[in-house]
Every structure is written in structure tokens, then in C-alpha cells.
Scaffold this motif. Structure first.
Motif, mmCIF file in Angstrom:
data_model
loop_
_atom_site.group_PDB
_atom_site.id
_atom_site.type_symbol
_atom_site.label_atom_id
_atom_site.label_comp_id
_atom_site.label_asym_id
_atom_site.label_seq_id
_atom_site.Cartn_x
_atom_site.Cartn_y
_atom_site.Cartn_z
ATOM 1 N N GLN A 210 -4.408 11.258 0.444
ATOM 2 C CA GLN A 210 -5.637 11.042 1.212
ATOM 3 C C GLN A 210 -6.215 9.666 0.915
ATOM 4 O O GLN A 210 -6.639 8.940 1.828
ATOM 5 C CB GLN A 210 -6.667 12.110 0.879
ATOM 6 C CG GLN A 210 -7.999 11.892 1.602
ATOM 7 C CD GLN A 210 -9.051 12.892 1.181
ATOM 8 O OE1 GLN A 210 -8.777 13.748 0.341
ATOM 9 N NE2 GLN A 210 -10.224 12.791 1.751
ATOM 10 N N ALA A 211 -6.234 9.296 -0.365
ATOM 11 C CA ALA A 211 -6.798 8.000 -0.738
ATOM 12 C C ALA A 211 -6.017 6.856 -0.105
ATOM 13 O O ALA A 211 -6.607 5.908 0.427
ATOM 14 C CB ALA A 211 -6.815 7.861 -2.266
ATOM 15 N N GLY A 240 -3.373 -8.244 3.165
ATOM 16 C CA GLY A 240 -3.779 -6.857 3.331
ATOM 17 C C GLY A 240 -3.443 -6.010 2.117
ATOM 18 O O GLY A 240 -4.188 -5.086 1.761
ATOM 19 N N VAL A 241 -2.316 -6.322 1.458
ATOM 20 C CA VAL A 241 -1.946 -5.620 0.237
ATOM 21 C C VAL A 241 -3.025 -5.822 -0.830
ATOM 22 O O VAL A 241 -3.422 -4.881 -1.523
ATOM 23 C CB VAL A 241 -0.578 -6.114 -0.281
ATOM 24 C CG1 VAL A 241 -0.332 -5.642 -1.700
ATOM 25 C CG2 VAL A 241 0.537 -5.618 0.623
ATOM 26 N N LEU A 242 -3.517 -7.048 -0.946
ATOM 27 C CA LEU A 242 -4.542 -7.332 -1.952
ATOM 28 C C LEU A 242 -5.855 -6.625 -1.609
ATOM 29 O O LEU A 242 -6.571 -6.159 -2.514
ATOM 30 C CB LEU A 242 -4.761 -8.841 -2.051
ATOM 31 C CG LEU A 242 -3.534 -9.661 -2.492
ATOM 32 C CD1 LEU A 242 -3.881 -11.135 -2.576
ATOM 33 C CD2 LEU A 242 -2.986 -9.154 -3.819
ATOM 34 N N ARG A 243 -6.179 -6.516 -0.336
ATOM 35 C CA ARG A 243 -7.383 -5.782 0.063
ATOM 36 C C ARG A 243 -7.242 -4.299 -0.262
ATOM 37 O O ARG A 243 -8.185 -3.660 -0.746
ATOM 38 C CB ARG A 243 -7.641 -5.982 1.553
ATOM 39 C CG ARG A 243 -8.086 -7.396 1.923
ATOM 40 C CD ARG A 243 -8.038 -7.613 3.414
ATOM 41 N NE ARG A 243 -8.854 -6.633 4.125
ATOM 42 C CZ ARG A 243 -8.695 -6.323 5.408
ATOM 43 N NH1 ARG A 243 -7.734 -6.914 6.115
ATOM 44 N NH2 ARG A 243 -9.466 -5.431 5.977
ATOM 45 N N ALA A 244 -6.046 -3.753 -0.006
ATOM 46 C CA ALA A 244 -5.808 -2.348 -0.339
ATOM 47 C C ALA A 244 -5.888 -2.132 -1.844
ATOM 48 O O ALA A 244 -6.434 -1.128 -2.316
ATOM 49 C CB ALA A 244 -4.450 -1.910 0.205
ATOM 50 N N LEU A 245 -5.333 -3.079 -2.605
ATOM 51 C CA LEU A 245 -5.381 -2.972 -4.071
ATOM 52 C C LEU A 245 -6.824 -2.942 -4.556
ATOM 53 O O LEU A 245 -7.178 -2.131 -5.422
ATOM 54 C CB LEU A 245 -4.629 -4.145 -4.688
ATOM 55 C CG LEU A 245 -4.662 -4.242 -6.220
ATOM 56 C CD1 LEU A 245 -3.915 -3.067 -6.835
ATOM 57 C CD2 LEU A 245 -4.054 -5.564 -6.677
ATOM 58 N N ALA A 246 -7.668 -3.817 -3.998
ATOM 59 C CA ALA A 246 -9.065 -3.880 -4.428
ATOM 60 C C ALA A 246 -9.792 -2.563 -4.166
ATOM 61 O O ALA A 246 -10.684 -2.173 -4.925
ATOM 62 C CB ALA A 246 -9.771 -5.023 -3.709
ATOM 63 N N GLN A 247 -9.406 -1.842 -3.101
ATOM 64 C CA GLN A 247 -10.069 -0.585 -2.774
ATOM 65 C C GLN A 247 -9.507 0.599 -3.559
ATOM 66 O O GLN A 247 -10.190 1.604 -3.750
ATOM 67 C CB GLN A 247 -9.957 -0.318 -1.269
ATOM 68 C CG GLN A 247 -10.662 -1.361 -0.419
ATOM 69 C CD GLN A 247 -10.608 -1.047 1.061
ATOM 70 O OE1 GLN A 247 -10.826 0.098 1.478
ATOM 71 N NE2 GLN A 247 -10.309 -2.061 1.876
ATOM 72 N N LEU A 248 -8.262 0.482 -4.016
ATOM 73 C CA LEU A 248 -7.649 1.578 -4.759
ATOM 74 C C LEU A 248 -7.870 1.471 -6.268
ATOM 75 O O LEU A 248 -7.880 2.487 -6.969
ATOM 76 C CB LEU A 248 -6.140 1.632 -4.470
ATOM 77 C CG LEU A 248 -5.724 2.138 -3.084
ATOM 78 C CD1 LEU A 248 -4.247 1.872 -2.842
ATOM 79 C CD2 LEU A 248 -6.021 3.624 -2.943
ATOM 80 N N GLN A 249 -8.033 0.251 -6.771
ATOM 81 C CA GLN A 249 -8.114 0.067 -8.218
ATOM 82 C C GLN A 249 -9.309 0.750 -8.896
ATOM 83 O O GLN A 249 -9.172 1.177 -10.043
ATOM 84 C CB GLN A 249 -8.099 -1.420 -8.562
ATOM 85 C CG GLN A 249 -6.695 -1.949 -8.831
ATOM 86 C CD GLN A 249 -6.711 -3.348 -9.392
ATOM 87 O OE1 GLN A 249 -7.602 -4.148 -9.119
ATOM 88 N NE2 GLN A 249 -5.681 -3.663 -10.181
ATOM 89 N N ARG A 251 -10.349 3.651 -8.546
ATOM 90 C CA ARG A 251 -9.909 4.997 -8.887
ATOM 91 C C ARG A 251 -8.640 4.981 -9.722
ATOM 92 O O ARG A 251 -8.431 5.857 -10.562
ATOM 93 C CB ARG A 251 -9.686 5.803 -7.609
ATOM 94 C CG ARG A 251 -9.145 7.195 -7.899
ATOM 95 C CD ARG A 251 -9.114 8.069 -6.691
ATOM 96 N NE ARG A 251 -8.516 9.354 -6.997
ATOM 97 C CZ ARG A 251 -8.408 10.345 -6.134
ATOM 98 N NH1 ARG A 251 -8.883 10.212 -4.917
ATOM 99 N NH2 ARG A 251 -7.828 11.474 -6.485
ATOM 100 N N TYR A 252 -7.777 3.979 -9.471
ATOM 101 C CA TYR A 252 -6.503 3.883 -10.184
ATOM 102 C C TYR A 252 -6.464 2.536 -10.915
ATOM 103 O O TYR A 252 -5.809 1.590 -10.468
ATOM 104 C CB TYR A 252 -5.327 3.995 -9.208
ATOM 105 C CG TYR A 252 -5.344 5.254 -8.378
ATOM 106 C CD1 TYR A 252 -4.829 6.453 -8.870
ATOM 107 C CD2 TYR A 252 -5.870 5.239 -7.091
ATOM 108 C CE1 TYR A 252 -4.845 7.607 -8.104
ATOM 109 C CE2 TYR A 252 -5.893 6.399 -6.317
ATOM 110 C CZ TYR A 252 -5.386 7.570 -6.826
ATOM 111 O OH TYR A 252 -5.403 8.711 -6.056
ATOM 112 N N PRO A 253 -7.160 2.419 -12.035
ATOM 113 C CA PRO A 253 -7.261 1.123 -12.720
ATOM 114 C C PRO A 253 -5.932 0.586 -13.234
ATOM 115 O O PRO A 253 -5.820 -0.616 -13.480
ATOM 116 C CB PRO A 253 -8.231 1.410 -13.878
ATOM 117 C CG PRO A 253 -8.192 2.896 -14.068
ATOM 118 C CD PRO A 253 -7.950 3.478 -12.711
ATOM 119 N N ARG A 254 -4.944 1.438 -13.391
ATOM 120 C CA ARG A 254 -3.640 0.965 -13.869
ATOM 121 C C ARG A 254 -2.726 0.523 -12.729
ATOM 122 O O ARG A 254 -1.573 0.154 -12.957
ATOM 123 C CB ARG A 254 -2.957 2.066 -14.686
ATOM 124 C CG ARG A 254 -3.626 2.322 -16.030
ATOM 125 C CD ARG A 254 -2.821 3.304 -16.866
ATOM 126 N NE ARG A 254 -2.815 4.638 -16.282
ATOM 127 C CZ ARG A 254 -2.021 5.630 -16.667
ATOM 128 N NH1 ARG A 254 -1.160 5.426 -17.644
ATOM 129 N NH2 ARG A 254 -2.097 6.813 -16.096
#
Length: 335
Positions: A210-211, A240-249, A251-254
Motif C-alpha cells: 500500500q505504501a 522521480g526515484v529520489l522523490r519516492a525515496l524521500a516519501q518512503l524513508q 517510515r523505512y529509514p533503512r
């Protein structure tokens, strides 16, 4: 492109210190609007391949005292707009976000004394390549190489190839598939590689799925329902990968950027995030428990073929620069 709407090609502007030449098949500069191969010179162009003089002579031509690099991209130049990517002129593809040359992989595998011939095919989700090697004793249909033989070939290939170029699966065949005119039948190889990949699950469930879906939809600006399509084939870019990373990190800091280039489909990235989420769920059993949703699997009509994936990835060229038409640089492209 028959049938459907014509794909819009992105134009790119110059990078400082780099010059591009649009040339024909004998190396003559072409005027604006004419498609030709892109040759790059200037900053960032090396002297050639290490211990590969024949390949260096082929791919690094001399440009009146400067060293050029044949990119393998077919492009056209439009004054005031820049370079537009059309398609590849060789067997270069993207794996894990990196451009690789399948011919270089195959040439490396053929160097081994036990290999009579070799060919590779890219996995449908662009996360790796599958090697098919011709040995003295092998069946007509591909079957997995013995583990010890595959390990030996991999150790030898590691001396010459980068990580993204190393095959992730190894198969042996009696002979490679060929067309009636004797050319390598790459569509058949792609079919063999597809069969080597485990079937895509009917659904992908869980809070990680979902995330990923929610973040991808925000970044891409479109619903994401194909769990087997890569982020790039859906229209994503490196930024876009970096934008997705910024939004996922949060919750998933690793989670790292390299993970998003390695796990490029919703299905594989969600599975990777589940492993990162395990420790957090053990400390907070309620975290994300009621947020899970089911993401439907793609229909047969919605799946991306290898050709479609290559075209989608290729629509974002890696090397924008200063284009030259005739004997003089085009000032419209200078920054």
C-alpha cells in the motif's frame, strides 16, 4: 509506430564541457532534423576500454584530435530545442537503472574455455540478465547449469563485468536459437528468460504494498495497478526515484536509493520493504496493521514486453549535451 498514439520524445539541453555530434553511418555530420548516431566528446569521455583494443577502436573514434564515444543512440537535433532520442542502434539495455551492453556480456562469457557460445536476455522487470551458454553436453531446451559450473563462470565473469552485468541465472543449451537467416533469435531468448522468472502473484497485499502504491501514484501522477511493471516503464525517472525515496524513508529509514534501483517493480520493492519493516513491527505490533490493501495483478493485456520496456526506459536519454551540425557547434544549445 503503428496503431497507437505517437510517443513524445523528450529534448535535452547541453551539459557544460560536453559536445555531441549527430553523424551518419560513415561519420559525416548531419544537418538539423536528420536522424543519426550520437557521438560524444569532451568532458567525461575516457580513452577507451581497459585491455580491449579492438572494442576501443570500434567505440572510441578520433574526432580531429579529440576522442569521441559512439553512444549507440539514434537521435535528431532541433534548433532551439535540443536532442531528441529516437531509439538504440545496438543491444544496449537498462538493468537496475544502468545501461549495459549485452554484447559485452556475451563476449566475456565466450572467453571461458568450456563455453562454445553464449547469449543473454534481460529479465522482464529489468532487475537482471539471464545467461544461456552452449556446452558440449546439453539438452535442446534450456535447463539450469549445475551450481558448481555456474559459480565458476560467475567468478570468471566478475573479473570483467560490473555487478549489474553479471547474470542472475545460468542455463545451458545444446545450441542457441536462430532465425532462418542465421541471426540470433532474441525474442526466443526473451521467452526463455521470462519462463525462468517465478510467476507474478495474483495479488500483492500488506502495508508495504500500500505504501509503495500510494507513493508511486503521487510521484507518477497516475494509478498503479501493474505489480510487475517497473517504475521506469510506468513513466518514472531518476529524479522521480529520489522523490519516492524521500516519501518512503520516514517510515523505512533503512531504505536507500540503491534499493529503489535494484527493486524496480511494486511487487519486488514491497517484498524488500517487508524485510525492513520486520523489526519495527516487532516493537509496535499495531503499526500499519489496519492500512493494508490488496493491489490487483496486471491483466495479460497490461503486461509490458521487453521491447516496450526498452522503449519506455530509452525515452529518457542519459547523455544530453552540446549538439554539432556540420562543422560548427550549434549556439542555441550552449548554456
Amino acid at each position: 509506430m503503428g496503431g497507437g498514439a505517437r510517443r513524445t520524445r523528450s529534448h535535452r539541453l547541453p551539459l557544460a564541457g560536453v559536445r555531441c555530434h549527430v553523424v551518419d553511418h560513415v561519420g559525416r555530420d548531419l544537418p538539423p532534423g536528420c536522424p543519426g548516431e550520437l557521438i560524444i566528446s569532451g568532458t567525461g569521455v575516457g580513452d577507451g576500454y581497459w585491455r580491449r583494443p579492438e572494442l576501443t577502436a570500434e567505440r572510441f573514434p578520433d574526432l580531429s584530435g579529440a576522442t569521441g564515444y559512439r553512444s549507440g543512440d539514434l537521435v535528431s537535433f532541433s534548433p532551439g530545442a535540443g536532442l531528441a532520442f529516437l531509439h538504440r542502434t545496438d543491444q544496449q539495455v537498462k538493468v537496475l537503472g544502468q545501461r549495459i551492453e549485452t554484447g559485452e556480456i556475451e563476449a566475456t562469457l565466450r572467453r571461458h574455455s568450456t563455453v562454445r557460445d553464449a547469449a543473454v536476455a534481460v529479465l522482464p522487470d529489468r532487475t537482471g540478465v539471464v545467461a544461456f551458454v552452449v556446452l558440449e553436453e546439453a539438452d535442446s531446451q534450456p535447463r539450469p547449469l549445475p551450481a558448481d559450473v555456474a559459480a565458476e563462470l560467475r567468478r570468471d565473469a566478475e573479473k570483467w563485468l560490473t555487478g549489474a552485468m553479471l547474470p542472475t541465472a545460468w542455463f545451458q543449451v545444446h545450441e542457441l536459437p536462430r532465425s532462418p537467416n542465421g541471426k540470433l533469435d532474441r525474442p526466443t531468448l526473451t521467452g526463455w528468460a521470462t519462463q525462468a522468472v517465478p510467476a507474478v502473484p495474483a495479488t500483492v497485499t500488506g502495508s508495504s504494498a500500500q505504501a509503495v502504491a500510494e507513493v508511486w501514484e503521487r510521484v507518477l501522477g497516475t494509478p498503479v495497478t501493474d505489480t510487475g511493471a517497473t517504475f521506469f516503464s510506468l513513466g518514472g525517472t531518476s529524479s522521480g526515484v529520489l522523490r519516492a525515496l524521500a516519501q518512503l524513508q520516514p517510515r523505512y529509514p533503512r531504505l536507500h536509493a540503491a534499493d529503489l534501483f535494484r527493486h524496480t517493480t511494486l511487487r519486488t520493492l514491497a517484498a524488500h520493504l517487508d524485510t525492513l519493516d520486520g523489526a519495527a513491527e516487532r516493537t509496535d505490533p499495531q503499526a500499519g496493521g489496519d492500512r493494508a490493501r490488496t493491489v490487483p495483478a496486471p491483466s495479460a493485456a497490461g503486461k509490458h514486453s521487453a521491447d516496450n520496456l526498452e522503449e519506455s526506459n530509452a525515452a529518457v536519454p542519459d547523455v544530453p549535451a552540446l549538439c554539432r551540425s556540420g562543422s560548427r557547434p550549434v549556439p542555441a544549445l550552449a548554456r
